[in-house]
Design a protein around this motif. Structure first.
Motif, PDB file in Angstrom:
ATOM      1  N   CYS A  83       4.908 -43.635  -4.606  1.00  0.00           N
ATOM      2  CA  CYS A  83       5.275 -42.892  -4.865  1.00  0.00           C
ATOM      3  C   CYS A  83       5.798 -42.594  -5.008  1.00  0.00           C
ATOM      4  O   CYS A  83       6.699 -42.933  -4.234  1.00  0.00           O
ATOM      5  N   SER A  84       7.197 -42.142  -6.008  1.00  0.00           N
ATOM      6  CA  SER A  84       9.126 -42.277  -5.997  1.00  0.00           C
ATOM      7  C   SER A  84       9.514 -40.986  -6.823  1.00  0.00           C
ATOM      8  O   SER A  84       8.793 -40.505  -7.675  1.00  0.00           O
ATOM      9  N   GLY A  85      10.519 -41.090  -7.006  1.00  0.00           N
ATOM     10  CA  GLY A  85      11.688 -40.436  -7.784  1.00  0.00           C
ATOM     11  C   GLY A  85      11.236 -38.699  -6.988  1.00  0.00           C
ATOM     12  O   GLY A  85      10.898 -38.609  -5.946  1.00  0.00           O
ATOM     13  N   THR A  86      11.875 -37.648  -7.932  1.00  0.00           N
ATOM     14  CA  THR A  86      12.231 -36.655  -7.407  1.00  0.00           C
ATOM     15  C   THR A  86      10.895 -35.230  -7.778  1.00  0.00           C
ATOM     16  O   THR A  86      10.477 -35.596  -8.653  1.00  0.00           O
ATOM     17  N   THR A  87      10.786 -34.863  -6.412  1.00  0.00           N
ATOM     18  CA  THR A  87       9.322 -33.718  -6.686  1.00  0.00           C
ATOM     19  C   THR A  87      10.133 -32.027  -6.747  1.00  0.00           C
ATOM     20  O   THR A  87      11.254 -31.882  -6.242  1.00  0.00           O
ATOM     21  N   SER A  88       9.552 -31.812  -6.996  1.00  0.00           N
ATOM     22  CA  SER A  88       9.370 -30.215  -6.923  1.00  0.00           C
ATOM     23  C   SER A  88       8.450 -29.139  -6.744  1.00  0.00           C
ATOM     24  O   SER A  88       7.297 -29.374  -7.927  1.00  0.00           O
ATOM     25  N   VAL A  89       8.248 -28.219  -5.873  1.00  0.00           N
ATOM     26  CA  VAL A  89       7.228 -27.583  -6.329  1.00  0.00           C
ATOM     27  C   VAL A  89       7.449 -26.519  -7.078  1.00  0.00           C
ATOM     28  O   VAL A  89       8.639 -26.337  -7.463  1.00  0.00           O
ATOM     29  N   ALA A  90       6.399 -25.698  -7.777  1.00  0.00           N
ATOM     30  CA  ALA A  90       6.410 -23.944  -8.715  1.00  0.00           C
ATOM     31  C   ALA A  90       7.522 -23.309  -8.471  1.00  0.00           C
ATOM     32  O   ALA A  90       6.450 -22.830  -7.020  1.00  0.00           O
ATOM     33  N   GLY A  91       8.224 -22.553  -8.305  1.00  0.00           N
ATOM     34  CA  GLY A  91       8.652 -21.603  -7.937  1.00  0.00           C
ATOM     35  C   GLY A  91       9.239 -20.323  -8.570  1.00  0.00           C
ATOM     36  O   GLY A  91       8.882 -20.420  -9.916  1.00  0.00           O
ATOM     37  N   PHE A  92       8.717 -19.363  -7.811  1.00  0.00           N
ATOM     38  CA  PHE A  92       8.514 -17.697  -8.048  1.00  0.00           C
ATOM     39  C   PHE A  92       8.883 -16.691  -7.640  1.00  0.00           C
ATOM     40  O   PHE A  92       9.693 -17.217  -6.734  1.00  0.00           O
ATOM     41  N   THR A  93       9.613 -15.933  -8.741  1.00  0.00           N
ATOM     42  CA  THR A  93      10.451 -14.631  -8.350  1.00  0.00           C
ATOM     43  C   THR A  93       9.750 -13.382  -8.814  1.00  0.00           C
ATOM     44  O   THR A  93       9.217 -13.392  -9.927  1.00  0.00           O
ATOM     45  N   VAL A  94       8.809 -12.994  -7.566  1.00  0.00           N
ATOM     46  CA  VAL A  94       8.396 -11.543  -7.751  1.00  0.00           C
ATOM     47  C   VAL A  94       9.241 -10.040  -7.940  1.00  0.00           C
ATOM     48  O   VAL A  94       9.763 -10.055  -6.348  1.00  0.00           O
ATOM     49  N   GLU A  95       9.658  -9.142  -8.396  1.00  0.00           N
ATOM     50  CA  GLU A  95       9.930  -7.737  -7.887  1.00  0.00           C
ATOM     51  C   GLU A  95       9.047  -6.730  -8.418  1.00  0.00           C
ATOM     52  O   GLU A  95       8.422  -6.874  -8.493  1.00  0.00           O
ATOM     53  N   GLY A  96       9.647  -5.670  -7.566  1.00  0.00           N
ATOM     54  CA  GLY A  96       8.759  -4.713  -7.641  1.00  0.00           C
ATOM     55  C   GLY A  96       9.031  -3.679  -6.483  1.00  0.00           C
ATOM     56  O   GLY A  96      10.330  -3.488  -6.419  1.00  0.00           O
ATOM     57  N   THR A  97       8.729  -2.713  -5.764  1.00  0.00           N
ATOM     58  CA  THR A  97       9.169  -1.493  -5.051  1.00  0.00           C
ATOM     59  C   THR A  97       8.859  -2.536  -3.629  1.00  0.00           C
ATOM     60  O   THR A  97       8.457  -2.805  -3.076  1.00  0.00           O
ATOM     61  N   GLN A  98      10.303  -1.785  -2.978  1.00  0.00           N
ATOM     62  CA  GLN A  98      11.106  -2.690  -2.144  1.00  0.00           C
ATOM     63  C   GLN A  98       9.964  -2.223  -0.544  1.00  0.00           C
ATOM     64  O   GLN A  98       9.239  -1.243  -0.401  1.00  0.00           O
ATOM     65  N   SER A  99       9.846  -3.776   0.426  1.00  0.00           N
ATOM     66  CA  SER A  99       9.293  -3.710   1.610  1.00  0.00           C
ATOM     67  C   SER A  99       7.302  -3.018   1.324  1.00  0.00           C
ATOM     68  O   SER A  99       7.119  -3.046   2.201  1.00  0.00           O
ATOM     69  N   LYS A 100       7.084  -3.520   0.363  1.00  0.00           N
ATOM     70  CA  LYS A 100       5.412  -3.665   0.020  1.00  0.00           C
ATOM     71  C   LYS A 100       4.911  -5.117  -0.203  1.00  0.00           C
ATOM     72  O   LYS A 100       5.931  -6.454  -0.517  1.00  0.00           O
ATOM     73  N   ALA A 101       4.052  -4.901   0.508  1.00  0.00           N
ATOM     74  CA  ALA A 101       2.949  -6.686   0.751  1.00  0.00           C
ATOM     75  C   ALA A 101       2.548  -7.106  -0.873  1.00  0.00           C
ATOM     76  O   ALA A 101       2.253  -5.863  -1.296  1.00  0.00           O
ATOM     77  N   VAL A 102       2.515  -8.086  -1.504  1.00  0.00           N
ATOM     78  CA  VAL A 102       2.351  -8.224  -3.026  1.00  0.00           C
ATOM     79  C   VAL A 102       1.408  -9.697  -2.372  1.00  0.00           C
ATOM     80  O   VAL A 102       2.160 -10.549  -1.280  1.00  0.00           O
ATOM     81  N   THR A 103      -0.528  -9.765  -2.743  1.00  0.00           N
ATOM     82  CA  THR A 103      -0.921 -10.778  -3.187  1.00  0.00           C
ATOM     83  C   THR A 103      -0.654 -12.201  -4.218  1.00  0.00           C
ATOM     84  O   THR A 103      -0.337 -11.186  -5.656  1.00  0.00           O
ATOM     85  N   ILE A 104      -0.482 -13.253  -3.572  1.00  0.00           N
ATOM     86  CA  ILE A 104      -0.519 -14.096  -4.990  1.00  0.00           C
ATOM     87  C   ILE A 104      -1.780 -14.391  -5.261  1.00  0.00           C
ATOM     88  O   ILE A 104      -2.556 -14.995  -4.447  1.00  0.00           O
ATOM     89  N   ASN A 105      -2.268 -14.274  -6.006  1.00  0.00           N
ATOM     90  CA  ASN A 105      -2.994 -15.400  -7.292  1.00  0.00           C
ATOM     91  C   ASN A 105      -2.849 -16.732  -7.644  1.00  0.00           C
ATOM     92  O   ASN A 105      -2.291 -16.200  -8.797  1.00  0.00           O
ATOM     93  N   LEU A 106      -3.529 -17.661  -7.078  1.00  0.00           N
ATOM     94  CA  LEU A 106      -3.311 -18.801  -7.910  1.00  0.00           C
ATOM     95  C   LEU A 106      -5.053 -19.390  -8.455  1.00  0.00           C
ATOM     96  O   LEU A 106      -6.476 -18.523  -8.185  1.00  0.00           O
ATOM     97  N   PRO A 107      -5.050 -20.068  -8.657  1.00  0.00           N
ATOM     98  CA  PRO A 107      -5.884 -21.104 -10.149  1.00  0.00           C
ATOM     99  C   PRO A 107      -7.006 -21.728  -9.092  1.00  0.00           C
ATOM    100  O   PRO A 107      -6.427 -22.136  -8.282  1.00  0.00           O
ATOM    101  N   SER A 108      -8.198 -20.858  -9.265  1.00  0.00           N
ATOM    102  CA  SER A 108      -9.904 -21.195  -8.277  1.00  0.00           C
ATOM    103  C   SER A 108     -10.216 -22.130  -9.308  1.00  0.00           C
ATOM    104  O   SER A 108     -11.134 -23.266  -8.008  1.00  0.00           O
TER     105      SER A 108
END
Length: 183
Positions: A83-108
């Motif tokens: 392996c070589s070269g530049t890598t990056s993870v997928a980055g996400f931004t979620v917005e909603g109601t302050q101080s609330k917990a949010v569940t992340i659903n990934l592909p199964s």
């Protein structure tokens, strides 16, 4: 006697009505009611999942982790894959109601990354499997994030690609879905 009987019957009826009202006494209580309204969640993909460049001489797996010492830690330990070269993870931004917990659903399921010349007849040499998705948890014990006082949180997603060793040279690509919901 007729008059006495009427007064007697009326007295009994009045006495019965008074007795009934004390037995059928009603009461009222007040209950509180409430409803919490949350802002709709919005999710944006900020960066793509990129495994970089690799030379493949045999079967193996390459994992890009969002939770390493630095997001984007690449595990490329199979001796037949360089392996070589530049890598990056997928980055996400979620917005909603302050101080609330949010569940992340990934592909199964497994996602197929395809070579530009992919056809059903050339499937083995022209596709790579992407699976084992993981998300950074930002300290929430994941896959979950907590929105900050501005109602914003970010997280990263990584995964594993599985190589058969017979892939044709070229760029393999595909898409996958991530969703979020209030916990």
């Amino acid at each position: 006697m007729n008059k006495t009987f009427r007064f007697g019957a009326a007295g009994i009826a009045m006495f019965a009505a008074l007795g009934m009202s004390s037995v059928a006494h009603a009461d009222t209580a007040t209950a509180d009611a409430s409803a919490e309204v949350l802002d709709a969640l919005t999710l944006d993909n900020d960066t793509a999942l990129d495994f970089g460049t690799m030379v493949v001489e045999g079967a193996g797996a390459v994992t890009l982790s969002p939770d390493g010492s630095a997001a984007g830690d690449l595990t490329c330990s199979d001796p037949d894959i360089v392996c070589s070269g530049t890598t990056s993870v997928a980055g996400f931004t979620v917005e909603g109601t302050q101080s609330k917990a949010v569940t992340i659903n990934l592909p199964s399921n497994t996602i197929e990354l395809r070579h530009p010349s992919w056809t059903a007849a050339t499937d083995a040499q022209h596709s790579i499997e992407l699976d084992n998705f993981t998300a950074s948890d930002n300290g929430a014990g994941g896959p979950e994030v907590t929105l900050d006082v501005n109602g914003v949180a970010t997280f990263e997603v990584g995964g594993t690609i599985n190589l058969g060793g017979t892939e044709e040279a070229g760029v393999f690509s595909g898409t996958f879905d991530v969703s979020v919901e209030y916990s």
